[in-house]
Motif scaffolding. Sequence first.
Motif, mmCIF file in Angstrom:
data_model
loop_
_atom_site.group_PDB
_atom_site.id
_atom_site.type_symbol
_atom_site.label_atom_id
_atom_site.label_comp_id
_atom_site.label_asym_id
_atom_site.label_seq_id
_atom_site.Cartn_x
_atom_site.Cartn_y
_atom_site.Cartn_z
ATOM 1 N N UNK A 42 0.861 -1.178 0.000
ATOM 2 C CA UNK A 42 0.000 0.000 0.000
ATOM 3 C C UNK A 42 0.899 1.230 0.000
ATOM 4 N N UNK A 43 0.478 2.288 -0.662
ATOM 5 C CA UNK A 43 1.295 3.501 -0.669
ATOM 6 C C UNK A 43 0.423 4.709 -0.960
ATOM 7 N N UNK B 20 5.429 3.770 1.967
ATOM 8 C CA UNK B 20 4.938 2.451 1.577
ATOM 9 C C UNK B 20 4.644 1.631 2.828
ATOM 10 N N UNK B 21 3.510 0.971 2.839
ATOM 11 C CA UNK B 21 3.186 -0.009 3.875
ATOM 12 C C UNK B 21 3.155 -1.376 3.202
ATOM 13 N N UNK C 29 9.240 -9.312 8.709
ATOM 14 C CA UNK C 29 10.505 -8.755 9.201
ATOM 15 C C UNK C 29 10.248 -7.461 9.974
ATOM 16 N N UNK C 30 10.964 -7.312 11.082
ATOM 17 C CA UNK C 30 10.741 -6.144 11.928
ATOM 18 C C UNK C 30 11.351 -4.887 11.321
ATOM 19 N N UNK C 31 12.527 -5.007 10.783
ATOM 20 C CA UNK C 31 13.221 -3.850 10.222
ATOM 21 C C UNK C 31 12.756 -3.604 8.794
ATOM 22 N N UNK C 32 12.611 -2.351 8.434
ATOM 23 C CA UNK C 32 12.145 -1.999 7.095
ATOM 24 C C UNK C 32 13.057 -0.941 6.489
ATOM 25 N N UNK C 33 13.102 -0.852 5.158
ATOM 26 C CA UNK C 33 13.946 0.159 4.521
ATOM 27 C C UNK C 33 13.362 1.566 4.648
ATOM 28 N N UNK C 34 14.166 2.561 4.333
ATOM 29 C CA UNK C 34 13.717 3.949 4.379
ATOM 30 C C UNK C 34 12.518 4.133 3.446
ATOM 31 N N UNK C 35 11.537 4.918 3.906
ATOM 32 C CA UNK C 35 10.316 5.234 3.161
ATOM 33 C C UNK C 35 9.339 4.066 3.109
ATOM 34 N N UNK C 36 9.581 3.058 3.927
ATOM 35 C CA UNK C 36 8.701 1.899 3.974
ATOM 36 C C UNK C 36 8.530 1.451 5.419
ATOM 37 N N UNK C 37 7.333 1.028 5.780
ATOM 38 C CA UNK C 37 7.065 0.451 7.097
ATOM 39 C C UNK C 37 6.398 -0.901 6.874
ATOM 40 N N UNK C 38 6.935 -1.927 7.526
ATOM 41 C CA UNK C 38 6.338 -3.253 7.409
ATOM 42 C C UNK C 38 5.146 -3.397 8.350
#
Length: 344
Positions: A264-265, A270-271, A276-285
């Motif tokens: 989703x964005x 970005x969702x 995984x707990x850690x997510x890249x920049x500009x994204x949340x898991x």
Amino acid sequence: MTKHTQIIQAFSALGNLLNDYSFQKKRADGWIEKIENVIVKASNQNKWFTIENLEFCISVWGKTLNEKDITEWLANYPEQNKPTRLALVLAGNIPLVGLHDVLCGLASGCSIEAKLSSNDNLLLPFVVDFLVSVMPNWEDKVCFIEGSLKTYDKVIATGSNNSARYFEYYFKKKPHIIRKTRIGIAVLDGNETQDDLAALSKDMIQYFGLGCRSVSHIMVPDGYDFKKLFLALFVHKELIQHSAYANNYDYNKAVYLMQEQEFLENGFIILKKDDRLSSPIACVHYSTYTNLKAVNQRLHDQEEHIQCVVSNCVENAFAFGQTQYPKLGDYADHVDTMAFLLKK
């Protein structure tokens, strides 16, 4: 004089200076102008240290370093009698991320040898210069070095999971605290108000999500509707104007599209459903759950990877919007730094 009186006075003076800057108060000693200069230099040096984030950091530390909270914090510890040589390896993911360790070192009577991150090597020397102006006998207490750490009794080293393996080997013969990658988690149950979600959006977005207390994973019940959360996030739409952030957003979106992954964005964040707990920049898991018992078990099982939890529906969690406002006793990785430094 009560226990720690001079330390309390010095730390409170730092808090007063930072508050004076935040509230645009004038001072005759020239320190406001020095803060303004170091903020501009730090922002020019590190693309992630925007003026807004630097000013937020200063305002938080100004609120934190008040006489009442400092006194209550230090009241839990004895004064140091045996001098300790402390080595610090500091991170640079967010502004002044190493300040708490320096304050703990000074409060416990240590002599500090600190290796700064190249991403944040201006702000902490400025703070130390101010503290020395208040406490001249601290002039030789903190030394910033560029080469190898040489003379130390104890070590606190902060870095990634990869660098932690190196630290653990290199410092294995000395008492140490090695900090690895940790993240913030939010647990939602669908009963959150729009104000709750607006506050949560700050926990997600502040410092571009680069802090270890930044929310990079959200746990939601099955069938959760993200519309209200996206509405709360929309006030941060200017994030996409930051070129480095926008590059990360575009890259991650392109990768997910090419891999035909669902996400989703809203044009700037970005969702993505991902355990995984850690997510890249500009994204949340995010991940889904069926009952809170399973949530609590997962939080327990992955405790060593979690810095903080924000929620209205699990125990011992931070309130929404408070992850970037830790108290002096909210130690990184839940390890009491003062107790470690004072241990004989």
